[in-house]
Each structure stands twice: as structure tokens, then as C-alpha cells.
Write an enzyme that holds these catalytic residues in place. Structure first.
Site, mmCIF file in Angstrom:
data_model
loop_
_atom_site.group_PDB
_atom_site.id
_atom_site.type_symbol
_atom_site.label_atom_id
_atom_site.label_comp_id
_atom_site.label_asym_id
_atom_site.label_seq_id
_atom_site.Cartn_x
_atom_site.Cartn_y
_atom_site.Cartn_z
ATOM 1 N N SER A 186 0.838 -1.199 0.000
ATOM 2 C CA SER A 186 0.000 0.000 0.000
ATOM 3 C C SER A 186 0.872 1.247 0.000
ATOM 4 O O SER A 186 1.987 1.247 0.541
ATOM 5 C CB SER A 186 -0.899 0.029 1.233
ATOM 6 O OG SER A 186 -0.152 0.359 2.394
ATOM 7 N N ASP A 187 0.355 2.325 -0.613
ATOM 8 C CA ASP A 187 0.981 3.614 -0.374
ATOM 9 C C ASP A 187 0.827 3.909 1.112
ATOM 10 O O ASP A 187 0.039 3.279 1.819
ATOM 11 C CB ASP A 187 0.323 4.694 -1.240
ATOM 12 C CG ASP A 187 1.235 5.887 -1.498
ATOM 13 O OD1 ASP A 187 2.175 6.104 -0.691
ATOM 14 O OD2 ASP A 187 1.016 6.605 -2.492
ATOM 15 N N TRP A 188 1.585 4.878 1.585
ATOM 16 C CA TRP A 188 1.689 5.124 3.020
ATOM 17 C C TRP A 188 0.366 5.638 3.574
ATOM 18 O O TRP A 188 -0.058 6.752 3.295
ATOM 19 C CB TRP A 188 2.827 6.098 3.289
ATOM 20 C CG TRP A 188 4.159 5.441 3.528
ATOM 21 C CD1 TRP A 188 5.012 5.689 4.555
ATOM 22 C CD2 TRP A 188 4.793 4.429 2.738
ATOM 23 N NE1 TRP A 188 6.132 4.887 4.465
ATOM 24 C CE2 TRP A 188 6.018 4.103 3.358
ATOM 25 C CE3 TRP A 188 4.446 3.741 1.577
ATOM 26 C CZ2 TRP A 188 6.888 3.142 2.851
ATOM 27 C CZ3 TRP A 188 5.319 2.781 1.066
ATOM 28 C CH2 TRP A 188 6.508 2.490 1.700
#
Length: 734
Positions: free
Chosen positions: A286-288
Site C-alpha cells: 500500500s501507499d503510506w
């Protein structure tokens, strides 16, 4: 949940003897303001009977050995250890971190930004990726990636969160400088080379942001409402090439939703397409802060949550225990992570700080920046400048005394050194030419104007100094950053007025643009004899521009973007399309983005996609096809001869476009399907060959879920830009 402790030796090795402290808040966004070949190394020794030799490809043998080792480790892992592998932990000094499991010999994962340099302390500020795209040079892209991979490795980082392969759709996009432009083929080609370079250093590339992540405004909530054909033809090809051609180790799921579902739990994107159709055997991250659920994300294809375990920590463990997520699903995630770690040799070579030659890094960055400079206009051959014919130069700009080393956000670097255009030009001319510097100040407060003492001047004083010199060089820039789109695509801070005034005062004026993407030039470009697009050139900004101005470098860059005459000329021009209405961004323009849109609607841009001049000239001749009729599935070779007809050595990007003349569905007037960069001495000719295959001719058919090549006639167009087609021919598919 229990975690394996990190021993003191590992802590000191990773952070250079600095105190390690776990914190409650650390994320990529928190780092925005901070500075910051081995492949298949585990091989099996198989005994093969001499009576029946078996020819097994080395890669297959290695892959088999890796799978056996991975399965053996998973069989020994507790559920808690498996859960530990699928999420990050907050650790001061790291963008992303997955701790080691010493009991099983599993090393840590260290993740770092980003696409324009290694944001783990001060380092090399490479040119923005858009400048790399403007080079149209695959070999240089691989060198760019290799240099970044080497620096990441030297800083003890083993996963690089790059490249960013989202297509420029919204001209205001805050991260457009991080992209490779508006075209899916160009983006795929440059990205593939970049990834190969990064991974040649034993560092995992993490291609991002999957998928349709094309705006910063409302990026955490907006849903990209995009049809399947558009998704496949425009927004996914670079990801597909990263998986199939570059064998990228990791893919980052984007913040945005796609057709109503978060990218991090979108089963169509993560499972149907990425893993099942494309055969991706790495892991999806996942992106942050882009994970929004436990059960849906886990079951729909996300393999790792970053930067923490809010959803993939204790909640995931509980979901397994209650049967909502199977342990087989967890095993698949762990298997994917361990597989890539072994493939890249992490078990034999854990992340460690090592030496790096920053001079070599700087050389690579400078070569990329030089190759990406685009000469947009050069009337009367004003450029290159002859120092022997000049006595005075006015250097004018609001920011010319500072290097435009890059954009903001997770691509922002703290460079080891920079040189501004003012500094480089002053060094280059020495005492031979008088340099008059003006720091333009917007507004009308006379107290701010003091050119004699500080160089600061309002428009009136700027005009006086421009008139007094043989030549004026005026610099303008924009400011792009992750997290925020630009308010518009005009140059900020009254820079258009500054340029217009200088052009009125001195007809021998050169305009140099340091912008990350498209800006409107219509207010003054017709009056400017020479215009240079230098992008964000990195730490050597000034040296690169000086080399181009004075002819040390012959510019060879080509635009990866279409520059419009007006904002309304761009495909995405309604509120429904951008920023979206009621949380939905309608991709109603379909496949007609960038130059495809301009061609379809017969709109003339100021500077077209693929445009870029040189200090020499090139002629095209002898366009030939290997056959004029082929069957679907058969390859086709296109040949053309290019000759340097000028007096300087230079490089030309030969571009090949295809048009389906008899399609049953609406298709673009032209689509880029090949390019080659050729370097030629004066008078030298070279034969250029392009290979076309089924995919070069196909469109995506959503009804049948496949790529289709229809019988009929196709046109081949070869030229110097999308609007400078030199030669054409046709062939038919039966």
C-alpha cells in the site's frame, strides 16, 4: 503482538551508530521536509543422470530452488511471524521498515524514496523523471536507474519506491514532474529501462502508483471512474511492462479509488489483472496510509501494509483466527515477499551501509539532465551563444540565483551540492563578458527595487538593464509538489509579465524554463526568438543550462508532453473530469488524452508531443517495410535512413506512429509505437530499424477481455515529432 527484537549490532549498522528509537509517528509525509545484480542468486545443485540429460534453463532451476527454500521457511513460521512480514513498523530514520526475524534468518526490509534520488540523508539530486523521459533514451534510463539503485544500496536501503509511471492527465498535477509524460508507450519503455537499472544493483524497484493516480487534489478519496478499454490502453501499459519485461519486484497500490473501490483492496486490479493475468509473482504494497480495511484488503490482493500494521497487524491476526482470512492467503503474501527477497539475494547480503562514489553519481545525473533539455525554439540560430561576439549579458529571473534541483514531496532531495544558472554562467564567461544580474521582484513596492546593491528589481528596472546589454537570458520556473496540485498552469509570481517586458526591451532574449510539466506560454512565446525547456535538472542545474547555452552540449531532448495554447485545449477541462464531482473523477475523455486529443479535435498546440530542435538538422529517407501484407500475429520490420545534414554532431529521436485506417472502433489518429535515439556526426547516415508486433497494432476489447488486431489497412508514420511526420507508408493485415 510479540515482535522479534532488533539487536544492537543491526541497529548500529543500519543507522551508522545513531541511537535507534521507535516512535509513534513516522511516515513518508513526515519525511517530506527532510533530506533524506543480484538476480536469482540462490541456485540449486541438481544431479542429472548422464544417460538422460535434461536441459533446464538456469533461471528455472534457480526459481525452483527459491520456491523450495521459501516453502521450508513458511513451514517453520508461526502465525505471529507471518503477520510481522506483511506490515511495516515505525522506526526513526526510515521511510518504511519491516524488521528482521533472526530465528529464521529472515533479514529486514528497508524502504526509501524516491524517484529522483535516495531520500535517506543528503545525497545526489538527480534530474526529475520528466527530464529523463524527455531524453527518449532507454540506455540512459537504465544508467539513471542503476545509479539510484547503487546509492540506495550504499545507504543500506533495499527497496526503492520508484519509478512513478502514472500518466499525465491533469496538467495542474502536483506530481507531473515525477512522471514520464502523457504517452503510455514512452512511459513503459523508459520505466522498464529504469527498473532494470535499479534492480541490477540488487535493490528492489517498487513501481507506483497502481492505478489511475492522476491528481493530488482529493487523492485520498477520489474515485477514478475509468472504463476498461481506457484503463488498459492508457493507464496500465507501463505497469504491465514493468511486470512482464522488467520483472519488477514490487508494486505500490495507490491512494485513490478506481471505479469506487480503493486501489489497495481492488480485486480487479490486484488479483484479476496484476497477479492472475500478468503473472506478477512479487508483492503489492500500500501507499503510506492507503490501507483502509483488513479483510477486504487481505482477501483482494494486498500483500503488505505501510507504514504500520493498523489493519495488517493484530486485526489481521484476529481475522485469520476467526476464519475471515485464511492462513493460506497469509502464506501467499509471505511467499511473495520471501521469494523476492531471495531472488535479490537479501538472505546472503542483508542491507548494509557501503561506499558510494558521488562524483560518478553526479556524472550520471548531469548526462541525463543534458539529454533531457528540449530546445523549443531557436529563430535565426540565436543559440548556441558565441562568447567572442558578446560584451554584456543580462541574467534575469526571480530564482536564477538558486538551483532548481527538484520538486517537493517524497521526491524532494537534500543535495550534497548545487550550482545555480547565475553561478554557472558567471563562471563560464569569466572576465570576458560583463554579467548584469537582476533578481526580479513581483509587485510594485518601490522599496523592494535596489538593483545596484542587491540585484532586486521591479519590471521597470528590469527593462532598463535588459536594454543596456547585448543579450538577455530570462529564467522562469514553477513549483510542483506531492500533496497539492497547482492552482493553474500559468507561470507563478508575475513571471509572464517579467518575460514579456524583457522581450519588449531586448529582442535578443532567450527564455529558459525550469518547470516540472506543462505551463502556458501563449502570452509571450511568439515574440521570443529562443526558448529552452530544462525541467528540474537536479543539482547541476546551472552547469547543464550553461552547457546548452554555449554549445558544449547540443540539445537532443523531445517533449514527453503536449504544450497547449490555452488551458481549455486540454482533454481534461470540466469539473466532472477534474477534480471530480461528488468524489468521482470522470475519465470521459477515454483514450483521447494528450496528443491523441489534440489530433482528434484538430487543435494546434504551441509545441507538440515529441517536439525538440537541435543545433544541427536531420533528413529522413528510404522508408521501407519488410512486407506490405501480414497476418495477425506476424511481426513487421520498419526501416528508415536518417542523416545529419548540418555542421554539428547531434542526436535525433526518430519516432514511429501507427494509425489503424479501418478500425471498427474509434481509434487515435496516431499512436507512438516505436522510437530510437541516434547520434550522428555531420554528414553521417544510419539505418534505423523498428520491430512491430501484434500489440503495436491492437486495441483492447472489453467485451471479450482481450487485445484485438483487426484486418485492414494501417499507416506507418515516421518523423521528428507527432506533428512533424517526414515519411509515411501503409501495410495491410489479413
Amino acid at each position: 503482538m510479540p515482535r522479534e527484537p532488533i539487536d544492537e549490532h543491526s541497529q548500529r549498522r543500519l543507522l551508522g551508530d545513531k541511537t535507534v528509537k521507535k516512535t509513534k509517528t513516522i511516515s513518508r509525509r513526515a519525511f517530506f521536509g527532510q533530506s533524506s545484480a543480484a538476480s536469482l542468486v540462490v541456485l540449486a545443485s541438481q544431479k542429472v543422470s548422464q544417460a538422460k540429460p535434461i536441459n533446464v534453463p538456469r533461471e528455472q532451476v534457480a526459481g525452483s530452488a527459491i520456491e523450495q527454500k521459501v516453502d521450508a521457511i513458511i513451514a517453520r513460521m508461526t502465525l505471529e511471524e507471518k503477520i510481522q512480514m506483511v506490515h511495516g513498523e515505525r522506526l526513526t530514520g526510515f521511510i518504511g521498515y519491516v524488521p528482521a526475524i533472526p530465528r529464521l534468518g529472515i533479514p529486514e526490509l528497508t524502504l526509501t524514496d524516491g524517484p529522483a534520488g535516495i531520500r535517506h540523508g543528503p545525497g545526489t539530486a538527480f534530474p526529475a523523471p520528466v527530464a529523463l523521459a524527455a531524453s527518449w533514451d532507454r540506455a540512459l534510463a537504465e544508467s539513471y536507474g542503476a545509479a539510484m539503485g547503487a546509492e540506495a544500496k550504499a545507504k543500506g536501503q533495499n527497496i526503492l519506491l520508484a519509478p512513478m509511471v502514472n500518466i499525465v492527465r491533469v496538467p495542474e498535477g502536483g506530481r507531473n514532474f515525477e512522471t514520464f509524460g502523457e504517452d503510455p508507450y514512452l512511459t513503459a519503455q523508459i520505466a522498464t529501462a529504469d527498473i532494470k537499472g535499479i534492480q541490477s544493483q540488487g535493490v528492489i524497484a517498487e513501481v507506483k502508483h497502481y492505478a489511475a493516480n492522476n491528481q493530488e487534489k482529493q487523492r485520498l478519496t477520489v474515485s477514478a471512474e475509468v472504463d476498461e478499454r481506457t484503463l488498459r490502453e492508457i493507464y496500465l501499459p507501463a505497469f504491465e511492462a514493468a511486470v512482464k519485461e522488467a520483472r519488477v519486484g514490487s508494486v505500490m497500490a495507490a491512494y485513490n479509488k478506481v471505479n469506487g473501490t480503493h486501489s489497495s483492496e481492488n480485486t480487479h486490479l490486484l488479483k484479476d489483472i496484476l497477479k492472475n493475468e500478468w503473472g506478477f509473482d512479487g508483492f503489492a504494497v500500500s501507499d503510506w496510509g492507503a490501507t483502509h480495511s483488513t479483510i477486504a484488503a487481505a482477501n483482494n490482493g494486498l500483500d503488505m501494509e505501510m507504514p504500520t500494521g493498523e489493519f495488517f497487524g493484530a486485526k489481521l491476526s484476529e481475522a485469520v483466527k476467526t476464519g475471515q482470512v485464511s492462513e493460506a492467503t497469509i502464506n501467499d503474501k509471505v511467499r511473495r515477499i520471501l521469494r523476492i527477497m531471495m531472488r535479490f539475494g537479501f538472505f546472503d547480503r542483508p542491507a548494509a551501509i557501503g561506499p558510494i562514489d558521488y562524483n560518478v553519481q553526479a556524472q550520471v545525473g548531469r548526462r541525463v539532465a543534458e539529454a533531457g533539455v528540449v530546445l523549443l525554439k531557436n529563430e535565426g540560430s540565436l543559440l548556441p551563444l558565441d562568447l567572442n561576439r558578446l560584451k554584456s549579458i543580462a541574467i534575469i529571473g526571480a530564482y536564477v540565483d538558486r538551483a532548481t534541483s527538484g520538486g517537493g514531496g517524497s521526491a524532494r532531495m537534500s543535495p550534497l551540492y548545487t550550482i545555480s544558472p547565475l553561478g554557472a554562467i558567471t563562471q563560464r564567461v569569466g572576465e570576458r563578458i560583463a554579467v548584469k544580474f537582476v533578481r526580479f521582484v513581483p509587485g510594485n513596492d518601490l522599496s523592494k527595487s535596489d538593483p545596484a546593491t542587491t540585484g532586486a528589481a521591479l519590471i521597470a528596472d528590469t527593462v532598463k538593464i535588459a536594454k543596456s546589454c547585448d543579450l538577455a537570458i530570462v529564467f522562469a520556473r514553477d513549483f510542483e509538489t506531492e500533496g497539492d496540485d497547482r492552482a493553474n498552469i500559468d507561470l507563478p509570481d508575475e513571471q509572464d509579465q517579467m518575460i514579456t517586458a524583457v522581450l519588449g526591451a531586448n529582442k535578443r532574449t532567450i527564455v529558459v524554463l525550469n518547470t516540472g510539466a506543462i505551463v502556458l506560454l501563449n502570452k509571450w512565446v511568439d515574440s521570443a526568438p529562443a526558448v529552452i525547456q530544462a525541467w528540474y535538472p537536479g543539482q547541476d542545474d546551472g552547469n547543464v543550462i550553461a552547457d546548452v547555452l554555449f554549445g558544449v552540449v547540443n540539445p537532443s531532448g523531445k517533449l514527453p508532453l503536449t504544450f497547449p495554447r490555452a488551458r481549455q485545449d486540454v482533454a481534461v477541462s470540466s469539473p466532472e473530469q477534474y477534480p471530480g464531482v461528488s468524489g468521482k473523477g470522470q475519465y470521459s475523455e477515454g483514450i483521447f488524452i494528450g496528443y491523441r486529443h489534440f489530433d482528434k479535435h484538430k487543435i494546434d498546440p504551441i509545441f507538440p508531443f515529441g517536439h525538440g530542435l537541435s543545433y544541427t538538422t536531420f533528413a529522413y529517407s528510404n522508408l521501407k517495410l519488410s512486407r506490405t501484407q501480414i497476418k495477425a500475429g506476424e511481426p513487421l520490420t520498419v526501416e528508415v535512413v536518417v542523416k545529419n545534414t548540418g555542421r554539428r554532431q547531434g542526436a535525433e529521436v526518430v519516432q514511429l506512429y501507427i494509425q489503424d485506417l479501418e478500425a471498427s472502433v474509434e481509434r487515435p489518429i496516431k499512436e507512438l509505437k516505436g522510437f530510437e535515439k541516434v547520434r550522428l556526426k555531420p554528414g553521417q547516415s544510419q539505418l534505423i530499424k523498428f520491430g512491430l508486433n501484434d500489440r503495436s497494432l491492437a486495441f483492447y476489447d472489453p467485451a471479450h477481455k482481450r487485445w484485438v488486431v483487426e484486418p485492414g489497412q494501417f499507416q506507418v508514420m515516421v518523423g521528428s515529432s507527432s506533428r512533424d511526420i517526414r515519411l509515411t507508408t501503409t501495410f495491410s493485415v489479413t
